[in-house]
Scaffold this motif. Structure first.
Motif, PDB file in Angstrom:
ATOM      1  N   ILE A  86       0.686  -1.574  -0.036  1.00 41.25           N
ATOM      2  CA  ILE A  86      -0.540  -0.281  -0.114  1.00 41.25           C
ATOM      3  C   ILE A  86       1.253   0.722  -0.063  1.00 41.25           C
ATOM      4  O   ILE A  86       1.281   1.167   0.935  1.00 41.25           O
ATOM      5  N   SER A  87       1.499   1.445  -1.426  1.00 38.70           N
ATOM      6  CA  SER A  87       1.876   2.837  -1.334  1.00 38.70           C
ATOM      7  C   SER A  87       1.159   4.460  -0.636  1.00 38.70           C
ATOM      8  O   SER A  87      -0.078   4.238  -0.589  1.00 38.70           O
ATOM      9  N   ASN A  88       2.080   5.034  -0.882  1.00 35.32           N
ATOM     10  CA  ASN A  88       0.934   6.707  -0.341  1.00 35.32           C
ATOM     11  C   ASN A  88       1.017   7.367  -1.265  1.00 35.32           C
ATOM     12  O   ASN A  88       0.329   8.641  -0.991  1.00 35.32           O
ATOM     13  N   VAL A  89       1.083   7.159  -2.058  1.00 34.85           N
ATOM     14  CA  VAL A  89       0.302   7.670  -3.460  1.00 34.85           C
ATOM     15  C   VAL A  89      -0.493   7.830  -3.807  1.00 34.85           C
ATOM     16  O   VAL A  89      -1.587   8.898  -3.744  1.00 34.85           O
TER      17      VAL A  89
END
Lengths: 653, 198
Positions: free
Chosen positions: A76-79
């Motif tokens: 879960i990236s922070n993009v």
């Protein structure tokens, strides 16, 4: 050695928590304790969604479910979601930490637990934000620069229009020889200044990546005719001959930016003229099909000039550098010309290269990509030339060969003679002409074209032979008019493919009458003076245009802006004005809006369809389209050029 | 090898369920509708896969290895420009192209992870077996290099075309399961028995 995994996880600078197969938290490391301000003992045994109710049904909660139910690992990236968990950098300032979360399934006894790692990515995220800010600022700056350029282009051209216009008016008034000389000097200085300004603006536009290319269908031969004529006049003034070889142009109609192609050719040819003292300038052009959609336009400009040393060639295409800095003083120019040409070629996926021998001359080779046009026009004489024999008499071998190449392409059989003497010998040997058509140069040693014609016409057995005189230039053509009875046609050099076709069509295939192509633009002689409406805010420009139009035989009504123009039209008789000349940038109501209004009927139905010609100093790409889109019929760029005005007015009145 | 009509229908259904689930997750994530669909499925070789994608084409690829009843390397492939477009569309107009390039790898990996997880999940539910699934890895470059055509050109690929529809833009990408020959045999047997039970 015994490893205390609990202590280890507490020592890490990232969040670690383990969630068992029943979705219950079973560990919560120190980093998480600190950032969430929740003690491990208060967390263990709870579900993450009961700790943080906002996570219910969230991407994180669903991914945890997938992990414990099916063993799916997730990143879960922070993009997309910056901070899934409410974690803070410090208790005092309460800055939310931006997180990147990884979920890993841990298999035991046929079920999965979920190991969640939380990394603080605030720092790299801040970097991205800074980058974004930089990019946005840079774009604003570029836009500002582009706008500045557009404005400068307009601002500089407006006074230049005044200067050039006034000078043009003076030259057309009675002057003493000395005054005429001074005016001529002022005029050519003003023109040079305008060229310099254009060069610098182009260069800045290329530099800023603001230079765009048009893609329009145009006839290459027509374009070349337009380019070559003024260049040849210039060359003639310096006693240089311009030779063209267009025999390898297979596609007349092509698609691209004619303005830029003109710029490339004019730059290279003027350069060649500038640096050549005696001899000739040869321009070779060919089209080469790449595929069904694209073609290359290849060309060379060869001169017999001063040449360039190998050391100078290295610096040749660098901005602001001429081969030798002293050349700037001797020959003038910004030293930007070749740089611009090379960059233009590069931007059209091509290149410009040079080979040169000092003292002997230079050869500039260029090529660039264009599109194949849907329209097909093949430039050739009315009929195939295979039944006809041509005799070419010229003392310049390069020119002879190029003419032969072109005529052979159209099927003709050609014989070459390098002097009138040898041609006469050849003709007399057979005692009757084997040739249907003779193309003869005027300027040759011993016997020139005129004398040759007189000698030939005295002999009866050559009476059917068509004689075409190739006169050195348009300006000298008048001298040969008394030769009409000897020649069937007179064509001025340089001989473009179009001119060659015309001379053949007018002799072999139409009538035997002498025709001289109307290459000089003349104004129409009007019996009744017509009235034009000039909409222009700048007083000097008003005066220039009015005086020029008066000289051309038109009366002018002047309005200082669009709104005044509409009022004037409203109160006018439908036949009052033959045409409207419209400036684009004006206070109150600009030219574009005024035109749109007139087209909508604001000036009354009677003027809905009146021809409107834009006259503007905006010379940036897209201006033409902008004018036409607004409903104008044509476009004249300022500073206004006398011939341009005559041509445009003739077209629309 | 070719699939029978029934087998093909079966697989299409299976993967459509998978990408359907992924569509939901993605839509929820960016608060706009993202529709994924599988219009076509077939067995081809890596060599052919590279041809379909375009050997010289620059592609973005997210892959996750799976091990279990059979082993495979699962890949989500999009032409690089298409993958940039997806990220741009998902993030909306808030970022410039330069920033999108910066965020591209992370964002596209996440998208790939969601789509691949959903499809693998669908596959494992269907055969009632679970797989060990590795974390996603991201790769970008010429298709020929990424697919390692030189060394593995002959290997079999379960090739699945997917369409991604977002804000009125249609983007075509590919899902591929690269199988070793023993895994291919296992998948075929499995498929036959599943279809015969229908």
């Amino acid at each position: 050695m015994d490893i205390n995994y609990h202590a280890l996880s507490n020592a890490l600078c990232l969040g670690i928590t383990l969630i068992d197969s029943t979705n219950t938290i079973i560990s919560w490391n120190s980093w998480l304790e600190q950032k969430s301000e929740l003690d491990e003992k208060d967390v263990i045994g709870k579900k993450i969604t009961s700790l943080f109710p906002h996570l219910e049904n969230s991407r994180l909660a669903l991914a945890i479910n997938d992990c414990i139910s099916q063993g799916h690992p997730s990143v879960i990236s922070n993009v997309f979601i910056k901070s899934p968990l409410p974690l803070y950098s410090d208790s005092l300032h309460k800055h939310l930490i931006q997180q990147s979360i990884t979920l890993l399934p841990i298999k035991s006894n046929n079920s999965y637990s979920c190991l969640m790692q939380v990394i603080d990515v605030t720092a790299s995220s801040t970097k991205v934000e800074a980058l974004e800010k930089q990019v946005v600022e840079r774009k604003y700056a570029e836009q500002a620069k582009a706008n500045f350029l557009a404005n400068m282009s307009h601002e500089i051209r407006t006074p230049m229009n005044g200067v050039l216009g006034m000078l043009d008016l003076i030259t057309h008034s009675p002057l003493t020889t000395q005054q005429a000389h001074y005016t001529h000097l002022a005029q050519s200085s003003a023109e040079s200044l305008l060229n310099l300004i254009n060069d610098i603006l182009d260069f800045s536009k290329i530099d800023a990546g603001e230079l765009n290319f048009e893609s329009i269908d145009f006839n290459l031969h027509t374009l070349l005719d337009e380019i070559i004529e003024p260049m040849a006049l210039k060359a003639n003034e310096c006693n240089l001959e311009v030779i063209l070889d267009m025999s390898s142009i297979t596609n007349s109609m092509i698609k691209g930016d004619p303005f830029r192609i003109r710029q490339i050719l004019i730059n290279l040819i003027s350069n060649a003229i500038k640096f050549t003292e005696t001899g000739s300038i040869t321009v070779l052009l060919e089209t080469e099909i790449i595929n069904s959609e694209q073609l290359h336009l290849k060309g060379s400009v060869l001169d017999t000039g001063i040449g360039i040393s190998p050391a100078q060639i290295e610096n040749l295409f660098q901005s602001f550098s001429q081969a030798d800095s002293s050349t700037t003083r001797k020959y003038g120019g910004t030293g930007l010309g070749l740089t611009i040409v090379k960059q233009l070629c590069n931007l059209m996926h091509g290149d410009l290269t040079v080979t040169s021998q000092e003292g002997k001359g230079s050869q500039f080779n260029f090529y660039f990509e264009l599109e194949v046009s849907d329209e097909v026009i093949v430039l050739k004489p009315i009929e195939n030339l295979s039944p006809y024999s041509f005799l070419i008499i010229d003392d310049n071998q390069i020119f002879q060969t190029s003419l032969q190449k072109q005529l052979t392409k159209w099927g003709a059989k050609c014989t070459l003679c390098n002097s009138a003497v040898s041609a006469l010998q050849l003709l007399e040997k057979n005692n009757e002409s084997l040739y249907d058509l003779v193309l003869i140069d005027q300027n040759m040693p011993k016997i020139n074209g005129e004398t040759f014609a007189t000698l030939i016409r005295e002999k009866n057995n050559f009476s059917h032979m068509i004689l075409i005189l190739m006169s050195p230039s348009l300006s000298e053509k008048d001298n040969f008019l008394n030769q009409e009875h000897n020649f069937n046609y007179i064509v001025d050099k340089p001989i473009t493919a179009t001119k060659l076709v015309n001379s053949i069509n007018n002799t072999l295939f139409e009538s035997q009458l002498i025709k001289i192509e109307p290459t000089i633009i003349t104004k129409k002689v009007e019996t009744v003076r017509k009235r034009l409406l000039l909409v222009e805010d700048n007083q000097i420009n008003q005066y220039v245009a009015e005086a020029l139009l008066d000289d051309l035989g038109y009366d002018t009504t002047i309005c200082e802006n669009g709104s005044v123009a509409i009022e004037t039209l409203k109160q006018s008789h439908p036949n009052e004005f033959s045409l409207i000349l419209m400036d684009c940038q004006m206070p109150v109501l600009d030219g574009y809006k005024t035109t749109e209004e007139i087209r909508k009927g604001a000036a009354g139905e009677k003027f809905n369809d009146i021809n409107i010609i834009a006259m503007t100093a905006n010379a940036m790409k897209g201006d033409r389209e902008k004018c036409l889109n607004a409903g104008m019929n044509d476009y004249i760029a300022k500073p206004i050029n006398r011939n341009e005005v005559i041509k445009t007015l003739n077209k629309w009145i | 090898m070719h699939f029978s009509e029934l087998e093909e229908d079966f697989l299409l259904e299976l993967f459509n369920i998978g990408v359907g689930k992924a569509s939901d997750s993605l839509s929820k994530m960016v608060h706009q509708e993202i529709i994924l669909s599988v219009p076509h499925i077939e067995m081809i070789s890596i060599d052919q896969l590279a041809d379909v994608v375009g050997k010289d084409q620059n592609i973005s690829c997210v892959s996750q290895k799976i091990t279990g009843r059979f082993d495979a390397d699962s890949l989500l492939l999009f032409p690089k420009n298409a993958s940039l477009q997806i990220v741009q569309l998902m993030l909306g107009q808030q970022f410039t192209a330069e920033t999108i390039k910066e965020l591209h790898q992370e964002a596209f990996s996440e998208v790939g992870n969601i789509v691949l997880n959903a499809c693998i999940g669908s596959l494992s539910r269907m055969i009632d077996e679970s797989f060990d699934i590795a974390l996603p890895s991201f790769d970008q470059g010429r298709a020929e290099a990424i697919l390692n055509v030189k060394e593995h050109g002959d290997e079999a690929v379960l090739f699945i075309k997917i369409n991604l529809r977002l804000s009125e833009s249609d983007v075509e990408g590919f899902l591929a399961f690269i199988l070793s020959s023993s895994s291919l045999d296992k998948l075929q047997l499995l498929l036959k028995s599943l279809v015969s039970e229908l």
